[in-house]
Scaffold this active site. Structure first.
Site, mmCIF file in Angstrom:
data_model
loop_
_atom_site.group_PDB
_atom_site.id
_atom_site.type_symbol
_atom_site.label_atom_id
_atom_site.label_comp_id
_atom_site.label_asym_id
_atom_site.label_seq_id
_atom_site.Cartn_x
_atom_site.Cartn_y
_atom_site.Cartn_z
ATOM 1 N N GLN A 119 -12.928 31.013 -32.343
ATOM 2 C CA GLN A 119 -13.089 30.280 -31.085
ATOM 3 C C GLN A 119 -12.086 29.149 -30.895
ATOM 4 O OE1 GLN A 119 -16.852 28.229 -28.775
ATOM 5 N NE2 GLN A 119 -17.247 29.637 -30.408
ATOM 6 N N SER A 165 -21.659 19.644 -30.802
ATOM 7 C CA SER A 165 -21.804 21.070 -30.564
ATOM 8 C C SER A 165 -20.478 21.595 -30.023
ATOM 9 C CB SER A 165 -22.942 21.358 -29.591
ATOM 10 O OG SER A 165 -23.202 22.763 -29.568
ATOM 11 N N GLU A 166 -20.065 22.762 -30.526
ATOM 12 C CA GLU A 166 -18.712 23.265 -30.278
ATOM 13 C C GLU A 166 -18.393 23.426 -28.798
ATOM 14 O OE1 GLU A 166 -19.166 26.823 -32.561
ATOM 15 O OE2 GLU A 166 -19.637 28.070 -30.828
ATOM 16 N N ASN A 167 -19.443 23.632 -27.973
ATOM 17 C CA ASN A 167 -19.207 23.847 -26.551
ATOM 18 C C ASN A 167 -18.963 22.557 -25.769
ATOM 19 O OD1 ASN A 167 -21.985 23.591 -27.266
ATOM 20 N ND2 ASN A 167 -22.545 24.043 -25.169
ATOM 21 N N SER A 188 -12.755 19.990 -28.323
ATOM 22 C CA SER A 188 -13.903 20.149 -29.210
ATOM 23 C C SER A 188 -13.468 20.746 -30.552
ATOM 24 C CB SER A 188 -14.948 21.045 -28.551
ATOM 25 O OG SER A 188 -16.117 21.097 -29.343
#
Lengths: 213, 221, 221, 213
Positions: C102, D47-49, D89
């Site tokens: 990601q 949080s990665e988002n 992020s």
């Protein structure tokens, strides 16, 4: 020969800035261009220190010392502006998002090479700033400069002798004497300052100037 | 979690001789003048300074240079009007200079903060500033390989901060501050206003995770 | 300068068969559902979609997949609960998949938007996802060389926009949208609210320079 | 043997999250850890988002469908929070700014190798998410998992057989049976779940477990 003043040159160049363009004006004389862009064109000016939407110089009493452009001039903010930090600002420059950059130059070569950050004079420390990022990233590079040096020596050359800013990057040169495109065949005349002849301009230019195609 | 610290003096106390220090700002905008003054008062020597310009006049970076506390300067543009103390030290051979194109400077700092091992940039390809560097041509375009650039400390100027170290900025005073905050082992922020309440999370530009200490310094240049 | 466009249909009109399309969002947050619906109605085929997830259920990316309009998917996590249409197409060999960690996905997109030629990331070093890729060890740490990733189009979901294309976001709906907006030749933003006045320049997250068209779509999922 | 429930395991691990830490909780069971961190410790969850400052699950009627965590659970926002986009992020994750990440795992090897994203079962498409970025960037990686698979086969191995997420990245493993550190010499026992013996735990572990030092 007829030589445009700096202000006349800025006004001439300003005619070629289209409505809706994103433009970066290099430090020094190029910053004057925005004053001459026709009022019916909405142009957004990027400055490397983190703004798109540079507005005119503030009126007295309304200066904000932390609102400046790349030339460290005090500025205002135009409608539609945005602020961002330096890594993002140079991503915008390098990533091809700006339409036109206007830069000064010591020398331009007929292959489009640009020298505008250092001379052979090593008395002062070198200083490069953001010019190298602009020239690799912006698809249309306009150079705005005197056609010759104060001592009469040419600035439009077969090859640059000063350290390069970028290779084959210049698209068009606006001088006090003429406007020239950089083409695969070399410099090609776009227009002469009223009253000048191509022969006159060629006489003070090291590189060959092709007639308009 | 409370990153507030009472005085500029305490804030710069960890900076020792020989440290590398990133200092935010462009011209006189966004420069952490309070922290620089405290660093000068502390008289840490032999510093490596990473900052876009080399100061002008007898204040800020100019004063730091005049006082002879800097042994190396890493920057893009040390030749602003009034950069006399840098020019003097450079002419006398008293200071080492590493000159980096401005976007490469910003991107090398970002790479350090983002944990990357380096990147290819077209900037400077074929010029004197790429001499001796690894290059590569991809799809006919030339690139220079550049390494990340980190520092022991970063001195940051912001507009507002909260106790978590979250920061927001003012106009073009943002410049190098957010990216430098990410790339130092210890980042110290001087803020014009310390907020008693948390900053609006939508308006935070530098998340507090990058900031170790925050100190109020209300003076705006 | 006015980047507003009246309808979703007009906004997606330039997207032709075979186009590569970045689509913002993470799970169902920050997904440009209006633009995706318009793209499905247009029935452009043989699309390459770049998006973090592969949809869930019979709406959004899931519907795009169900309708058989996608020939390749580039993502990090196509296996969310309910990603049935992706799983079916994948099992039937009807869709190509490129799986990217990601952070590498986000960074490759950023590199394209920032004009870089590639970067070294430690992510994935020594794993199956680095097989066949150039690697390098610097100071004892392993890195994988990754190339930039651009696209023909980006479909962006934002909270507010103005006629200059400036965008601000809402909470965790920001995710991939700002970075994707930088990396496409043509970026189209769907905003919950089109502002008649310019956004506050301090609050702009995506400067309008990255956005070609902006269209209002008031529905919040 | 005595086996902690998932909730007991989350509670045990939570004791090792210090005040002032920045923590990323992996998708699935690790997200439960935050419920058990002692109330006098202020911990900020990434949080990665795109958020630091993940708060508890919203009360009914106050859910915001665009406010979620990496597990796609609805969240609230804690004081001191900040939002950011994905490239930023993952710069936070990769750049070493987060103190602790808690992840699930299929397998952990005595050299610290982690396998948590794919099995040898190729029925489903592969999916990697953000785990590979976390393990290379976060200096302290806690794994939280069952000690053995449902069929009794070991998950703490000499070498992983599943595709790796990262090489030599795990610092500590919390299982329902024991807590173990990964050291240069291999797994070293930190503590046993009350009632278990090292011999019992060793019997269901492929890798050797060293006694506490």
């Amino acid at each position: 020969m007829i030589s445009l003043t700096d202000e006349q040159l800025a006004a001439r160049l300003a005619l070629d800035i289209p409505d809706g363009a994103y433009v970066n004006l290099g430090i020094g004389k190029p910053t004057h261009v925005s004053s001459y862009v026709p009022a019916d064109r909405e142009v957004l000016y990027h400055s490397e220190n983190g703004i798109i939407g540079v507005g005119p110089t503030p009126v007295e009493g309304e200066e904000d010392p932390e609102m400046i452009d790349a030339s460290k001039r005090l500025i205002t903010v135009a409608p539609g502006a945005a602020f961002f930090e330096h890594a993002d600002s140079f991503a915008i420059m390098r990533g091809g998002h700006i339409d036109i950059a206007v830069l000064g130059a010591y020398q331009v070569a007929e292959n489009g090479d640009l020298a505008n950050w250092a001379t052979q004079d090593e008395k002062f420390p070198p200083a490069v700033g953001g010019a190298m990022d602009l020239v690799v990233g912006v698809p249309c590079i306009f150079v705005m400069m005197k056609h010759v040096n104060k001592d009469g020596s040419p600035k439009l050359l077969k090859r640059c002798s000063y350290p390069l800013t970028g290779l084959g990057v210049v698209n068009r040169v606006y001088t006090d004497l003429a406007v020239l495109d950089v083409t695969p065949d070399g410099f090609r005349l776009v227009e002469l300052t009223d009253g000048n002849s191509l022969a006159d301009v060629q006489a003070v230019t090291e590189a060959r100037i092709l007639p308009p195609s | 979690m409370d990153k507030r610290i009472a005085t500029l003096e305490e804030a710069v106390a960890p900076i020792q001789d020989g440290a590398s220090v990133m200092i935010g700002g462009f011209g006189n905008s966004g420069v952490p003048f309070g922290l620089i003054d405290a660093l000068i008062a502390k008289r840490a020597r032999n510093l490596t300074i990473i900052s876009n310009n080399a100061g002008a006049g007898d204040f800020g970076l100019g004063l730091l240079l005049r006082e002879g506390l800097v042994s190396k300067f890493i920057c893009s543009y040390p030749r602003s009007r009034g950069s006399v103390w840098f020019e003097k030290a450079y002419a006398a051979g008293e200071i080492a200079l590493e000159i980096i194109p401005q976007g490469t400077l910003a991107e090398r700092i970002r790479a350090a903060g983002a944990g990357l091992g380096g990147f290819l940039t077209p900037t400077g390809f074929g010029t004197r500033l790429a001499e001796g560097k690894e290059t590569r041509v991809i799809d006919g375009k030339g690139y220079v390989f550049e390494l990340p650039l980190s520092a022991d400390f970063a001195l940051i100027r912001a507009e507002r901060g909260d106790r978590w170290g979250n920061l927001s900025y003012h106009g073009t005073a943002r410049n190098f501050n957010p990216v430098m905050a990410t790339a130092a082992r210890h980042s110290i922020a001087e803020v014009r206003e310390l907020s008693e309440t948390p900053l609006d999370p939508e308006r935070v530009v530098s998340p507090g995770i990058f900031i170790d200490h925050v100190v109020e310094y209300g003076v705006r240049p």
